[in-house]
Design a protein around this motif. Structure first.
Motif, PDB file in Angstrom:
ATOM      1  N   ASP A   1       1.737  -2.584  -2.990  1.00 14.29           N
ATOM      2  CA  ASP A   1       1.662  -3.979  -2.540  1.00 14.29           C
ATOM      3  C   ASP A   1       3.053  -4.542  -2.265  1.00 14.29           C
ATOM      4  O   ASP A   1       3.273  -5.256  -1.268  1.00 14.29           O
ATOM      5  N   ALA A   2       4.002  -4.239  -3.161  1.00 19.63           N
ATOM      6  CA  ALA A   2       5.367  -4.729  -2.983  1.00 19.63           C
ATOM      7  C   ALA A   2       5.987  -4.152  -1.710  1.00 19.63           C
ATOM      8  O   ALA A   2       6.627  -4.872  -0.935  1.00 19.63           O
ATOM      9  N   LEU A   3       5.782  -2.861  -1.495  1.00 23.23           N
ATOM     10  CA  LEU A   3       6.339  -2.212  -0.307  1.00 23.23           C
ATOM     11  C   LEU A   3       5.724  -2.769   0.966  1.00 23.23           C
ATOM     12  O   LEU A   3       6.414  -2.958   1.972  1.00 23.23           O
ATOM     13  N   ASN A   4       4.444  -3.047   0.929  1.00 23.19           N
ATOM     14  CA  ASN A   4       3.769  -3.612   2.101  1.00 23.19           C
ATOM     15  C   ASN A   4       4.382  -4.970   2.471  1.00 23.19           C
ATOM     16  O   ASN A   4       4.619  -5.261   3.650  1.00 23.19           O
TER      17      ASN A   4
ATOM     18  N   ALA B   1       1.925  -5.744   9.448  1.00 24.46           N
ATOM     19  CA  ALA B   1       1.450  -5.064   8.247  1.00 24.46           C
ATOM     20  C   ALA B   1       1.818  -3.584   8.317  1.00 24.46           C
ATOM     21  O   ALA B   1       1.897  -2.995   9.402  1.00 24.46           O
ATOM     22  N   ALA B   2       2.059  -2.985   7.172  1.00 23.70           N
ATOM     23  CA  ALA B   2       2.409  -1.566   7.121  1.00 23.70           C
ATOM     24  C   ALA B   2       1.245  -0.710   7.603  1.00 23.70           C
ATOM     25  O   ALA B   2       0.075  -1.069   7.423  1.00 23.70           O
TER      26      ALA B   2
ATOM     27  N   LYS C   1       1.007   5.705   6.378  1.00 28.02           N
ATOM     28  CA  LYS C   1       2.434   5.853   6.090  1.00 28.02           C
ATOM     29  C   LYS C   1       2.792   5.167   4.772  1.00 28.02           C
ATOM     30  O   LYS C   1       3.619   5.664   4.004  1.00 28.02           O
ATOM     31  N   LEU C   2       2.175   4.022   4.512  1.00 32.49           N
ATOM     32  CA  LEU C   2       2.424   3.288   3.269  1.00 32.49           C
ATOM     33  C   LEU C   2       2.010   4.113   2.063  1.00 32.49           C
ATOM     34  O   LEU C   2       2.732   4.198   1.064  1.00 32.49           O
TER      35      LEU C   2
ATOM     36  N   ALA D   1       4.529   5.460  -0.856  1.00 33.21           N
ATOM     37  CA  ALA D   1       4.328   5.017  -2.242  1.00 33.21           C
ATOM     38  C   ALA D   1       4.116   6.179  -3.192  1.00 33.21           C
ATOM     39  O   ALA D   1       4.242   6.008  -4.408  1.00 33.21           O
ATOM     40  N   GLU D   2       3.812   7.359  -2.677  1.00 34.90           N
ATOM     41  CA  GLU D   2       3.652   8.533  -3.534  1.00 34.90           C
ATOM     42  C   GLU D   2       4.957   8.927  -4.194  1.00 34.90           C
ATOM     43  O   GLU D   2       4.965   9.678  -5.168  1.00 34.90           O
ATOM     44  N   ASN D   3       6.064   8.423  -3.678  1.00 33.03           N
ATOM     45  CA  ASN D   3       7.374   8.699  -4.282  1.00 33.03           C
ATOM     46  C   ASN D   3       7.512   8.076  -5.663  1.00 33.03           C
ATOM     47  O   ASN D   3       8.400   8.423  -6.422  1.00 33.03           O
ATOM     48  N   LYS D   4       6.626   7.170  -5.986  1.00 30.73           N
ATOM     49  CA  LYS D   4       6.776   6.359  -7.199  1.00 30.73           C
ATOM     50  C   LYS D   4       6.995   7.180  -8.460  1.00 30.73           C
ATOM     51  O   LYS D   4       7.953   6.981  -9.191  1.00 30.73           O
TER      52      LYS D   4
END
Length: 331
Positions: free
Chosen positions: A255-258, A268-269, A273-274, A278-281
């Motif tokens: 949500d933050a990245l979006n 919007a993202a 790709k989003l 986010a899988e990098n988390k």
């Protein structure tokens, strides 16, 4: 436009304004050919001083021209950039790009240390891929070490976005409403603890692993934090900016990245790709370069609730603007 560029190239290298006939002649040259020709011409030495202009620096009027007439974001740049470096590595690539009709979005990242900056960059790099070029202000090799950056492109000049990092130590960074800003912060005590651990490794003995040294460091860091908040969280400075809280970025990453991507692109993202970005988390959060014991503020070896409250009250009372800060100990 081409006549103006020809004039400024000629005047900067030779030291005098060319005639209109000369401008009309030289504007037929490509920029690399023109610069090479002038750098190697007999006129290259100043008639008055005999000094080689290559050893001189850009004067204020030339910087002003480049900023106002052509639009290169050069305010606040170092004034000791040599003519040779400027033209060969900054001017020519930039204006070849401009003349091709390309545009670039300059993004300034201002963050309190240990607020998740590198985590954010890893997410954005994963999302934007080669469209994003990132500068830390001291690398890679050949970095102009200027803020704003004078070399905002990757090697093949394919990027559409450029992010430049700064913690704004000394509060000397200028504000520019032509840029957009990512402002990162974090709950004060956890951030200060993490920053202290980094300082122990990098300060070459300035700080020691003692409670007294930690508390001295914390007080200094809190004072810097207050100045940072008062400068970059000013709601009346007219800047386009988004505030990014470390805790939200780490625990509510997608949500933050979006929100950040929407701020940067105006759209919007892309969901696929989003999700991939986010899988990098999990990987990044587990490699934040902070000892495990510092990840929970109350478990830090030098933690004192009384001192933590004192620091948080100091920061809270020193901030002039309404800022949403996740204080842990004063509510």
């Amino acid at each position: 436009m081409k006549k103006e560029l020809t004039r400024i190239i000629f005047k900067t290298i030779i030291g005098r304004t060319p005639s209109m006939a000369a401008i009309e002649h030289y504007e037929t040259y490509s920029w690399p050919m023109l610069v090479n020709l002038l750098l190697n011409s007999k006129e290259f030495k100043h008639e008055d001083t005999g000094l080689n202009r290559r050893e001189n620096v850009l004067i204020n009027s030339e910087l002003q021209f480049l900023n106002e007439k052509i639009g290169v974001p050069i305010d606040g740049a170092k004034k000791d950039i040599t003519i040779d470096l400027f033209f060969n590595e900054c001017f020519l690539p930039y204006y070849q790009k401009v003349l091709s009709g390309a545009t670039i979005e300059f993004i300034q990242s201002k963050s309190l240390p240990r607020s998740g900056h590198h985590f954010l960059i890893s997410l954005l790099t994963k999302y934007f891929d080669s469209d994003l070029y990132y500068c830390e202000g001291h690398s890679p090799k050949g970095c102009c070490k200027s803020n704003p950056c004078l070399k905002p492109f990757n090697k093949d000049m394919s990027n559409k976005l450029m992010i430049q990092k700064s913690h704004d130590f000394g509060l000397k960074d200028e504000k520019n409403n032509e840029f957009i800003y990512l402002i990162q912060h974090r709950s004060p005590i956890g951030r200060i603890q993490s920053n202290f651990e980094l300082a122990l490794k990098s300060s070459k003995g300035l700080y020691t692993d003692t409670k007294e040294s930690f508390e001295k460091f914390a007080i200094n860091d809190a004072e810097y934090s207050i100045d940072f908040y008062n400068k970059w969280f000013d709601p009346n400075d007219g800047l386009q900016k988004i505030f990014i809280q470390y805790e939200e970025l780490v625990f509510n990453t997608e949500d933050a990245l979006n929100k950040i991507i929407m701020f940067i692109t105006g759209e919007a993202a892309v969901p696929e790709k989003l999700e991939i970005a986010a899988e990098n988390k999990k990987v990044k959060v587990n490699t934040l370069n902070s000892p495990k014991e510092t990840r929970k503020a109350s478990e830090h070896r030098f933690f004192s609730r009384e001192f933590a409250e004192t620091i948080e009250k100091k920061i809270s009372s020193g901030i002039k603007h309404k800022v949403s800060i996740p204080f842990e100990f004063i509510g």
